[in-house]
Design an enzyme around this catalytic site. Structure first.
Site, PDB file in Angstrom:
ATOM      1  N   HIS A 134     -64.875 -26.928  -4.768  1.00 42.16           N
ATOM      2  CA  HIS A 134     -65.588 -26.859  -6.041  1.00 42.16           C
ATOM      3  C   HIS A 134     -64.657 -26.280  -7.095  1.00 42.16           C
ATOM      4  CE1 HIS A 134     -68.951 -26.586  -8.810  1.00 42.16           C
ATOM      5  NE2 HIS A 134     -68.583 -25.340  -9.085  1.00 42.16           N
ATOM      6  N   GLN A 162     -54.392 -27.404  -8.728  1.00 39.10           N
ATOM      7  CA  GLN A 162     -54.489 -26.386  -7.692  1.00 39.10           C
ATOM      8  C   GLN A 162     -55.384 -26.852  -6.544  1.00 39.10           C
ATOM      9  OE1 GLN A 162     -52.439 -24.002  -7.856  1.00 39.10           O
ATOM     10  NE2 GLN A 162     -51.822 -24.546  -9.941  1.00 39.10           N
TER      11      GLN A 162
END
Length: 219
Positions: free
Chosen positions: A115, A179
């Site tokens: 998430h 990331q």
């Protein structure tokens, strides 16, 4: 003769372009993730993620939620497909459907998600916009085991970046996504190596709560 252990077999659930799926595919090809993708399943027939998988010879399957009378029937078919491919781990990679409690319980401890926020902050939709509205100085991504709460479940690993003064939701999303592409394969490798365990609702990596990586990376 010692038993040869087969690689971790992944079933990936996707709905969109599949950039995190591609990061997983690349990590496997590059020897950074000891796993194989047994099947990629999408509820959207036109999802670009399916094309990414097919270009690598990975089996794909379309299970359209609109073809089923309710969420339970849809999730039952997902379960059948996952079991047919003997998956050890179910990886959500941009899967835009809420899963039923029965499905989550069926794959408890074998169902992971990524998430784009530092959970438990900003679960659900529009996490980057909400982060900017809240004025946070640090934002990022979280890999976690899935439970019945939306974007809930024990946290496996997080990557964080500073929020810049001129960030927009779009620029922040791009930097966080970079990331995600590093974090997800690394967390899956920990699972493949058997380095994780759940204890009192927390994930321990090699027996320690603090995973062995810097939390803040250049973004």
């Amino acid at each position: 003769m010692a038993e040869v252990r087969r690689p971790l077999r992944i079933a990936a659930l996707v709905s969109g372009r599949g950039s995190n799926l591609q990061a997983i595919i690349d990590a496997i090809a590059g020897g950074r993730l000891s796993a194989e993708i047994g099947v990629v399943i999408s509820n959207v027939a036109s999802a670009a993620a399916l094309q990414r998988a097919e270009s690598q010879g990975i089996p794909t399957q379309v299970v359209r939620n609109r073809d089923f009378p309710d969420r339970e029937a849809f999730d039952a078919e997902l379960t059948r497909c996952i079991d047919a491919h003997e998956a050890d781990l179910v990886v959500l990679a941009g899967f835009m459907r809420l899963l039923t409690p029965g499905f989550v319980q069926r794959f408890s401890g074998r169902l992971v998600n990524i998430h784009p926020s530092l959970l438990p902050a900003f679960p659900g939709l529009r996490p980057h916009e909400r982060a900017l509205e809240a004025g946070v100085r640090i934002h990022g991504a979280t890999v976690h085991f899935v439970n019945e709460e939306t974007d809930g479940g024990p946290i496996i690993a997080q990557a964080a970046i500073p929020v810049l003064a001129d960030d927009t939701p779009e620029t922040l999303a791009v930097r966080v996504l970079a990331q995600e592409h590093r974090l997800y394969p690394m967390a899956l490798q920990w699972i493949s190596e058997g380095r994780l365990r759940l204890e009192n609702g927390r994930v321990l990596v090699n027996g320690a709560e603090s995973p062995p990586l810097p939390m803040i990376w250049p973004g």
